[in-house]
Write an enzyme that holds these catalytic residues in place. Structure first.
Site, PDB file in Angstrom:
ATOM      1  N   TYR A 102      26.758  12.590  11.788  1.00 24.28           N
ATOM      2  CA  TYR A 102      26.080  13.843  12.126  1.00 24.28           C
ATOM      3  C   TYR A 102      26.789  15.017  11.443  1.00 24.28           C
ATOM      4  O   TYR A 102      26.153  15.882  10.845  1.00 24.28           O
ATOM      5  CB  TYR A 102      26.024  14.031  13.641  1.00 24.28           C
ATOM      6  CG  TYR A 102      25.422  15.333  14.069  1.00 24.28           C
ATOM      7  CD1 TYR A 102      24.060  15.576  13.931  1.00 24.28           C
ATOM      8  CD2 TYR A 102      26.218  16.339  14.609  1.00 24.28           C
ATOM      9  CE1 TYR A 102      23.498  16.786  14.311  1.00 24.28           C
ATOM     10  CE2 TYR A 102      25.664  17.545  14.994  1.00 24.28           C
ATOM     11  CZ  TYR A 102      24.310  17.763  14.845  1.00 24.28           C
ATOM     12  OH  TYR A 102      23.771  18.970  15.214  1.00 24.28           O
TER      13      TYR A 102
ATOM     14  N   GLU B   5      19.946  20.276  21.625  1.00 24.22           N
ATOM     15  CA  GLU B   5      20.906  21.283  22.108  1.00 24.22           C
ATOM     16  C   GLU B   5      20.629  21.640  23.564  1.00 24.22           C
ATOM     17  O   GLU B   5      21.551  21.876  24.340  1.00 24.22           O
ATOM     18  CB  GLU B   5      20.878  22.531  21.221  1.00 24.22           C
ATOM     19  CG  GLU B   5      21.393  22.313  19.815  1.00 24.22           C
ATOM     20  CD  GLU B   5      22.857  21.895  19.722  1.00 24.22           C
ATOM     21  OE1 GLU B   5      23.613  22.016  20.713  1.00 24.22           O
ATOM     22  OE2 GLU B   5      23.250  21.433  18.636  1.00 24.22           O
TER      23      GLU B   5
ATOM     24  N   TRP C 220      28.511  16.580  23.180  1.00 20.61           N
ATOM     25  CA  TRP C 220      27.578  16.304  22.093  1.00 20.61           C
ATOM     26  C   TRP C 220      27.525  14.807  21.815  1.00 20.61           C
ATOM     27  O   TRP C 220      26.486  14.262  21.466  1.00 20.61           O
ATOM     28  CB  TRP C 220      27.977  17.094  20.844  1.00 20.61           C
ATOM     29  CG  TRP C 220      26.976  16.924  19.754  1.00 20.61           C
ATOM     30  CD1 TRP C 220      27.185  16.355  18.538  1.00 20.61           C
ATOM     31  CD2 TRP C 220      25.590  17.308  19.774  1.00 20.61           C
ATOM     32  NE1 TRP C 220      26.015  16.355  17.811  1.00 20.61           N
ATOM     33  CE2 TRP C 220      25.024  16.942  18.559  1.00 20.61           C
ATOM     34  CE3 TRP C 220      24.781  17.924  20.726  1.00 20.61           C
ATOM     35  CZ2 TRP C 220      23.686  17.158  18.238  1.00 20.61           C
ATOM     36  CZ3 TRP C 220      23.443  18.148  20.420  1.00 20.61           C
ATOM     37  CH2 TRP C 220      22.914  17.766  19.188  1.00 20.61           C
TER      38      TRP C 220
END
Length: 191
Positions: A21, A43, A51
């Protein structure tokens, strides 16, 4: 033996999803409305969580939310009970409802001839903002621009788009470049 690429501090990890990512997506300007909707939705799901948790569930989110096709997601309100029973995703009613709501808002923008890509990038005059970060602790969790964008998005009907979520989205979508100066991705973004 090849030297390991230098990454931002958070990208220096043994977790393949996090590293990929960082290397291939985060901070790279995206102009694909479906991808932007996906990043905004992820998000939203990440708020209050790590995350890594969200990335680990990304494939399940894509499956549950029709690969983040806003045209399909806007119709998913009747599926909320099923979504909230799906143990593969984060089952937060407010977040799920926000994603469906935001798909509706994006569809309304499209019906008026405004692409989500153009809507989002107008906040930065279609030009990524480059912060010159030398250390990860210099990265803010929000900015005045993110606060302005958050306020406008809420006024336009978006949900769960507070300034911290919006700043994270701006970073993810490449509206803001917060890669550390010596990170190899930062150097490729200059090319």
């Amino acid at each position: 033996m090849l030297a390991e690429k230098h990454r931002c501090a958070w990208g220096q990890t043994n977790n393949d999803l996090m590293r990929e990512y960082h290397d291939e997506e985060w901070g790279r300007p995206s102009h694909d409305s479906r991808h932007l909707f996906e990043l905004l939705s992820l998000e939203i799901m990440q708020a209050g969580l790590s995350w890594q948790t969200v990335l680990n569930k990304r494939a399940a989110f894509k499956q549950a939310f029709a690969n983040f096709d806003y045209r399909q997601v806007q119709q998913m309100a009747p599926k909320i009970p099923v979504l909230l029973e799906n143990t593969q995703i984060i089952r937060n009613r407010l977040k799920v409802m926000a994603i469906i709501n935001n798909a509706r808002v994006i569809a309304q923008l499209a019906a008026k001839g405004e692409d989500f890509d153009h809507y989002v990038w107008a906040f930065v005059n279609n030009q990524p903002i480059r912060h010159h970060i030398t250390s990860h602790d210099q990265v803010p969790n929000t900015t005045d621009l993110a606060k302005h964008m958050s306020k406008q998005m809420k006024a336009d009907g978006f949900a769960f788009t507070g300034p911290v979520v919006i700043y994270s989205f701006m970073q993810a979508a490449g509206l803001v470049n917060d890669h550390e100066a010596d990170c190899f991705v930062n150097q490729t973004l200059d090319e």
